[in-house]
Scaffold this active site. Structure first.
Site, PDB file in Angstrom:
ATOM      1  N   ASP A  93      -7.391 -82.181  23.682  1.00 23.15           N
ATOM      2  CA  ASP A  93      -7.724 -82.964  25.293  1.00 23.15           C
ATOM      3  C   ASP A  93      -6.419 -82.090  25.634  1.00 23.15           C
ATOM      4  OD1 ASP A  93      -6.519 -84.663  24.356  1.00 23.15           O
ATOM      5  OD2 ASP A  93      -8.149 -86.495  25.098  1.00 23.15           O
ATOM      6  N   GLY A  95      -4.002 -83.643  26.962  1.00 23.08           N
ATOM      7  CA  GLY A  95      -3.049 -85.104  27.306  1.00 23.08           C
ATOM      8  C   GLY A  95      -3.270 -85.384  28.940  1.00 23.08           C
ATOM      9  N   GLY A  96      -4.237 -84.774  30.373  1.00 23.38           N
ATOM     10  CA  GLY A  96      -3.253 -85.238  31.471  1.00 23.38           C
ATOM     11  C   GLY A  96      -3.986 -86.914  31.712  1.00 23.38           C
ATOM     12  N   GLY A 221     -12.861 -84.790  35.482  1.00 28.23           N
ATOM     13  CA  GLY A 221     -12.856 -86.153  36.196  1.00 28.23           C
ATOM     14  C   GLY A 221     -15.082 -86.552  37.148  1.00 28.23           C
ATOM     15  N   HIS A 340     -24.001 -94.814  11.490  1.00 29.81           N
ATOM     16  CA  HIS A 340     -25.531 -94.836  12.056  1.00 29.81           C
ATOM     17  C   HIS A 340     -25.721 -94.109  13.699  1.00 29.81           C
ATOM     18  CE1 HIS A 340     -29.235 -95.647  14.094  1.00 29.81           C
ATOM     19  NE2 HIS A 340     -28.932 -96.495  15.037  1.00 29.81           N
TER      20      HIS A 340
HETATM   21 ZN   LIG Z   1     -29.663 -95.001  11.052  1.00 34.03          ZN
END
Ligand SMILES: [Zn+2]
Length: 376
Positions: A93, A95-96, A221, A340
């Site tokens: 990303d 960082g904004g 957003g 899991h």
């Molecule tokens: Zn599982």
């Protein structure tokens, strides 16, 4: 040789699509879920186990990594791939979002966001140019444009001005990206559509991004507290404003039913901390809805977390054992619950891809929602 970045759509079903993004570090099957590796680790999981779950790509956070251990240091240590031992694609990303939600004493200007680290109070500036530089130092394969976020509850005027600034920053991000740098042959850049829940602002934002031109387009957003109904209302028009032939990435989403509904509305990529964070607090996702393994009713339940799950945890350990581990605060409890949950998300994405390819997405989605709600 694989091209730098390509996206092929194999089948569509309504507005939904399934396809493949091809990059030098590997293929990404879409719709895709990207586990979040905030601090150069998908918390409580080894990279080989993340891959075994079916994940083709993971996400790293620019804000966290620039502060600790530092982008330049990660770069000296081989980039994120070498540092953490994950050799497939990584999206970072910009960082904004996090600088505006986590940092202290932020000061926004046209240049960028000046702030103090929430870790040690040191001062930093995150601008479009610095964000792209950091993402390149990290060795990111999909770099995100730097944008400005305001709450969805802000006035339309505030929303419009933040969106317009984000589009100016998108152009500066693209220019910084095009100026080259490390891994230039190995990375792509996505722009981020803003405009909150407003169709007109979303359209202006999409048009500005298309004019600049990106490899893919994120819908930013959303999932910031507006609720599923409002988010789906926005997703009824936002993806259609973006280019049909490019991947669409809904940032920070979400719950299993959020993802199913967004895939039906034409979204191709997702990331969310929910499966990993929930795993550490004792929540397991199952086809019959989420369960809290700490609940006393699981103390002597010898069944697996989810009888329909094909993961290594469900093949070996009982709900009773996981109940014990989590209640005792054992590290293995967090590890197994996380594994899991990541498998659950990846199996859900594989099921969605198969349903789209076979033209039965509506039936699959309706059945998924009915079973998921019945257990709640
Ligand atoms: Zn599982």
């Amino acid at each position: 040789m694989t091209a730098r970045f390509s996206f092929a759509i194999h089948a569509t079903d309504g507005r939904a699509r399934t396809g493949t993004i091809a990059m030098k570090r590997g293929e990404i099957r879409t719709p895709a879920f990207m586990p979040v590796g905030t601090a150069a680790t998908v918390k409580a999981m080894k990279p080989g186990d993340v891959r075994a779950s079916g994940a083709d790509i993971i996400l790293g956070n620019t804000y966290h990594l620039m502060l600790r251990p530092g982008a330049e240091r990660v770069n000296r240590l081989g980039g994120l791939h070498g540092f953490m031992g994950w050799d497939r694609p990584i999206l970072t990303d910009s960082g904004g979002y996090q600088v505006m939600s986590l940092a202290e004493l932020t000061k926004r200007s046209e240049d960028g966001v000046a702030f103090k680290s929430h870790l040690d109070g040191t001062r930093h500036l995150l601008s479009p140019e610095r964000s792209i530089e950091i993402q390149r130092l990290l060795g990111s394969n999909i770099v995100m444009a730097f944008d400005e976020l305001v709450p969805t509850t802000s006035t339309r005027e505030v929303q419009a001005s933040a969106m317009e600034r984000s589009m100016r920053w998108a152009k500066r991000s693209r220019d910084a990206f095009d100026a080259g740098g490390q891994h230039a042959e190995d990375n792509a850049i996505f722009g981020i559509q803003q405009g909150a829940l407003d169709e007109g602002l979303r359209k202006s934002s999409a048009d500005a991004l298309i004019d600049i031109g990106f490899d893919g387009y994120a819908i930013g957003g959303l999932a910031v507290g507006e609720g599923q109904e409002a988010m789906f209302g926005c997703l009824d028009f936002a993806p259609g404003q973006l280019p049909l032939e490019k991947p669409r990435y809904l940032m920070g989403v979400g719950k299993p039913t959020d993802i199913v509904g967004a895939v039906e509305r034409g979204v191709d990529m997702f990331d969310c901390v929910l499966p990993t964070r929930s795993g550490r607090t004792g929540q397991a996702f199952t086809r019959n809805g989420p369960i809290n393994i700490r609940n006393a009713r699981f103390a002597e339940d010898q069944g697996p977390l989810d009888p329909a799950c094909g993961c290594p945890v469900c093949a070996t350990w009982s709900r009773a054992y996981l109940h014990h581990l989590v209640r005792a605060g054992e590290i293995l409890g967090a590890m197994l619950m996380t594994e899991h949950n990541i498998w659950f998300y990846q199996q859900m994405m594989a099921d969605l891809r198969a349903a789209i390819a076979e033209g039965r997405l509506t039936a699959f989605a309706d059945d998924f929602r009915a079973r998921y709600a019945a257990g709640q």
